[in-house]
Design a protein around this motif. Structure first.
Motif, PDB file in Angstrom:
ATOM      1  N   ALA A 158       0.842  -1.189   0.000  1.00 35.23           N
ATOM      2  CA  ALA A 158       0.000   0.000   0.000  1.00 35.23           C
ATOM      3  C   ALA A 158       0.876   1.238   0.000  1.00 35.23           C
ATOM      4  CB  ALA A 158      -0.915  -0.004   1.224  1.00 35.23           C
ATOM      5  N   ASN A 159       0.588   2.150  -0.895  1.00 30.27           N
ATOM      6  CA  ASN A 159       1.358   3.378  -1.009  1.00 30.27           C
ATOM      7  C   ASN A 159       0.574   4.510  -0.378  1.00 30.27           C
ATOM      8  OD1 ASN A 159       3.139   5.351  -1.621  1.00 30.27           O
ATOM      9  ND2 ASN A 159       2.821   5.301  -3.837  1.00 30.27           N
ATOM     10  N   ASN A 160       0.703   4.625   0.933  1.00 25.17           N
ATOM     11  CA  ASN A 160      -0.033   5.666   1.653  1.00 25.17           C
ATOM     12  C   ASN A 160       0.886   6.361   2.655  1.00 25.17           C
ATOM     13  OD1 ASN A 160       0.228   3.474   3.270  1.00 25.17           O
ATOM     14  ND2 ASN A 160      -1.924   3.260   3.784  1.00 25.17           N
ATOM     15  N   GLY A 161       2.037   6.759   2.170  1.00 27.72           N
ATOM     16  CA  GLY A 161       2.979   7.477   3.019  1.00 27.72           C
ATOM     17  C   GLY A 161       3.616   6.613   4.088  1.00 27.72           C
ATOM     18  N   GLY A 162       3.651   5.326   3.858  1.00 30.67           N
ATOM     19  CA  GLY A 162       4.289   4.438   4.827  1.00 30.67           C
ATOM     20  C   GLY A 162       3.410   4.043   5.991  1.00 30.67           C
ATOM     21  N   TYR A 163       2.154   4.510   6.033  1.00 30.29           N
ATOM     22  CA  TYR A 163       1.295   4.169   7.160  1.00 30.29           C
ATOM     23  C   TYR A 163       0.289   3.105   6.766  1.00 30.29           C
ATOM     24  CZ  TYR A 163      -1.901   4.310  11.027  1.00 30.29           C
ATOM     25  OH  TYR A 163      -2.682   3.936  12.097  1.00 30.29           O
ATOM     26  N   ASN A 164       0.311   2.037   7.498  1.00 26.61           N
ATOM     27  CA  ASN A 164      -0.672   0.975   7.371  1.00 26.61           C
ATOM     28  C   ASN A 164      -1.027   0.593   8.801  1.00 26.61           C
ATOM     29  OD1 ASN A 164      -2.059  -1.427   7.209  1.00 26.61           O
ATOM     30  ND2 ASN A 164      -0.589  -2.468   5.900  1.00 26.61           N
ATOM     31  N   PRO A 165      -2.252   0.875   9.256  1.00 25.91           N
ATOM     32  CA  PRO A 165      -2.588   0.591  10.647  1.00 25.91           C
ATOM     33  C   PRO A 165      -2.492  -0.890  10.999  1.00 25.91           C
ATOM     34  CG  PRO A 165      -4.558   1.126   9.391  1.00 25.91           C
ATOM     35  CD  PRO A 165      -3.387   1.396   8.499  1.00 25.91           C
ATOM     36  N   TYR A 166      -2.496  -1.757   9.997  1.00 28.89           N
ATOM     37  CA  TYR A 166      -2.417  -3.192  10.254  1.00 28.89           C
ATOM     38  C   TYR A 166      -0.993  -3.717  10.130  1.00 28.89           C
ATOM     39  CZ  TYR A 166      -7.319  -2.435   9.480  1.00 28.89           C
ATOM     40  OH  TYR A 166      -8.584  -1.936   9.556  1.00 28.89           O
ATOM     41  N   ASN A 167      -0.085  -2.839   9.780  1.00 29.24           N
ATOM     42  CA  ASN A 167       1.286  -3.265   9.614  1.00 29.24           C
ATOM     43  C   ASN A 167       1.936  -3.506  10.972  1.00 29.24           C
ATOM     44  OD1 ASN A 167       3.503  -3.854   7.923  1.00 29.24           O
ATOM     45  ND2 ASN A 167       4.442  -1.908   8.453  1.00 29.24           N
ATOM     46  N   PHE A 168       2.944  -4.337  10.968  1.00 29.11           N
ATOM     47  CA  PHE A 168       3.802  -4.494  12.132  1.00 29.11           C
ATOM     48  C   PHE A 168       5.187  -4.822  11.608  1.00 29.11           C
ATOM     49  CE2 PHE A 168       2.164  -8.714  11.306  1.00 29.11           C
ATOM     50  CZ  PHE A 168       3.289  -9.513  11.383  1.00 29.11           C
ATOM     51  N   GLU A 169       6.164  -4.441  12.355  1.00 31.19           N
ATOM     52  CA  GLU A 169       7.552  -4.734  12.021  1.00 31.19           C
ATOM     53  C   GLU A 169       8.211  -5.309  13.251  1.00 31.19           C
ATOM     54  OE1 GLU A 169       8.819  -4.650   9.071  1.00 31.19           O
ATOM     55  OE2 GLU A 169       7.199  -3.578   8.078  1.00 31.19           O
ATOM     56  N   THR A 170       9.260  -6.055  13.050  1.00 29.91           N
ATOM     57  CA  THR A 170       9.974  -6.665  14.163  1.00 29.91           C
ATOM     58  C   THR A 170      11.433  -6.225  14.141  1.00 29.91           C
ATOM     59  OG1 THR A 170      10.572  -8.632  12.888  1.00 29.91           O
ATOM     60  CG2 THR A 170       8.492  -8.704  14.109  1.00 29.91           C
ATOM     61  N   PHE A 171      12.061  -6.299  15.311  1.00 28.23           N
ATOM     62  CA  PHE A 171      13.495  -6.095  15.394  1.00 28.23           C
ATOM     63  C   PHE A 171      14.010  -6.881  16.594  1.00 28.23           C
ATOM     64  CE2 PHE A 171      11.750  -2.802  18.045  1.00 28.23           C
ATOM     65  CZ  PHE A 171      12.651  -2.630  19.082  1.00 28.23           C
ATOM     66  N   PRO A 172      15.255  -7.370  16.504  1.00 26.13           N
ATOM     67  CA  PRO A 172      15.799  -8.189  17.591  1.00 26.13           C
ATOM     68  C   PRO A 172      16.433  -7.332  18.684  1.00 26.13           C
ATOM     69  CG  PRO A 172      17.350  -8.139  15.784  1.00 26.13           C
ATOM     70  CD  PRO A 172      16.139  -7.346  15.343  1.00 26.13           C
ATOM     71  N   VAL A 173      16.338  -7.801  19.917  1.00 23.24           N
ATOM     72  CA  VAL A 173      17.075  -7.237  21.039  1.00 23.24           C
ATOM     73  C   VAL A 173      18.025  -8.336  21.504  1.00 23.24           C
ATOM     74  CG1 VAL A 173      16.939  -6.302  23.378  1.00 23.24           C
ATOM     75  CG2 VAL A 173      15.187  -5.710  21.692  1.00 23.24           C
ATOM     76  N   ARG A 174      19.305  -8.087  21.300  1.00 25.05           N
ATOM     77  CA  ARG A 174      20.317  -9.099  21.629  1.00 25.05           C
ATOM     78  C   ARG A 174      20.521  -9.190  23.128  1.00 25.05           C
ATOM     79  NH1 ARG A 174      24.288  -6.368  17.484  1.00 25.05           N
ATOM     80  NH2 ARG A 174      23.244  -4.668  18.541  1.00 25.05           N
ATOM     81  N   LEU A 175      20.773 -10.409  23.581  1.00 23.43           N
ATOM     82  CA  LEU A 175      21.000 -10.667  24.996  1.00 23.43           C
ATOM     83  C   LEU A 175      22.440 -11.147  25.200  1.00 23.43           C
ATOM     84  CD1 LEU A 175      17.685 -12.541  25.803  1.00 23.43           C
ATOM     85  CD2 LEU A 175      18.229 -10.154  26.255  1.00 23.43           C
ATOM     86  N   ALA A 176      22.917 -10.983  26.420  1.00 26.71           N
ATOM     87  CA  ALA A 176      24.274 -11.418  26.756  1.00 26.71           C
ATOM     88  C   ALA A 176      24.359 -12.940  26.815  1.00 26.71           C
ATOM     89  CB  ALA A 176      24.684 -10.815  28.103  1.00 26.71           C
TER      90      ALA A 176
ATOM     91  N   THR B 284      16.116   0.963  22.752  1.00 26.53           N
ATOM     92  CA  THR B 284      16.327   2.114  21.878  1.00 26.53           C
ATOM     93  C   THR B 284      17.533   1.911  20.978  1.00 26.53           C
ATOM     94  OG1 THR B 284      15.279   3.625  23.432  1.00 26.53           O
ATOM     95  CG2 THR B 284      16.811   4.600  21.876  1.00 26.53           C
ATOM     96  N   GLY B 285      18.619   1.397  21.539  1.00 27.93           N
ATOM     97  CA  GLY B 285      19.811   1.147  20.731  1.00 27.93           C
ATOM     98  C   GLY B 285      19.553   0.147  19.623  1.00 27.93           C
TER      99      GLY B 285
END
Length: 160
Positions: free
Chosen positions: A31-49, A101-102
């Motif tokens: 969908a080309n709507n300025g990057g906003y899709n209320p149903y979208n989700f993204e993931t990112f990893p948080v590394r652990l020691a 945040t990092g």
């Protein structure tokens, strides 16, 4: 479609409440709507020691980090080695979000670099490579940046 009166009405279909990656992979569009899709989700990893597998956090289309991550954030807060480290630094919740945040900043940088490469502004080849991938990455970047804004409002001291 042609009506009896000779007019042409636009036909619209709905794919339902789907995230960008699903529409890209299954239907070949984003969908080309300025990057906003209320149903979208993204993931990112948080590394652990300690070489343990990272915890994957989910960012909602509106930038929400808390909704679907409650038990994952609890896991981070209750991790004994992380708690010991964070307790030495002061406010455990703030320090945990500083860690998040990092990792979020790194995910934003990666998405921004992907947009640059796909638009032909990065890398050796200056021509755009894949407009669909570029559009998906722009949506990913916008979603992750909304999460960053959420964290900035919640913990402005992390961004000073």
């Amino acid at each position: 479609k042609d009506d009896d009166d000779g007019s042409n009405d636009e036909i619209k279909i709905s794919y339902g409440p789907l995230p960008n990656l699903e529409t890209l992979c299954n239907y070949g569009f984003v969908a080309n709507n300025g990057g906003y899709n209320p149903y979208n989700f993204e993931t990112f990893p948080v590394r652990l020691a300690g070489g343990r597998l990272p915890i994957t956090l989910v960012v909602g289309g509106d930038g929400d980090l808390d909704g679907s991550n409650a038990c994952k954030i609890d896991t981070l807060q209750n991790d004994s080695s992380l708690r010991m480290l964070l307790s030495r630094m002061g406010d455990e919740e703030e320090e945990m979000y500083a860690l998040i945040t990092g990792e979020l900043d790194a995910a934003i940088d990666n998405a921004a670099e992907g947009v640059r490469v796909m638009s032909g502004l990065g890398g050796d080849d200056p021509s755009p490579t894949d407009p669909l991938a570029q559009q998906y990455l722009q949506g990913r970047l916008a979603t992750l940046e909304r999460a960053q804004e959420t964290l900035k409002r919640r913990f402005p001291q992390l961004y000073d």
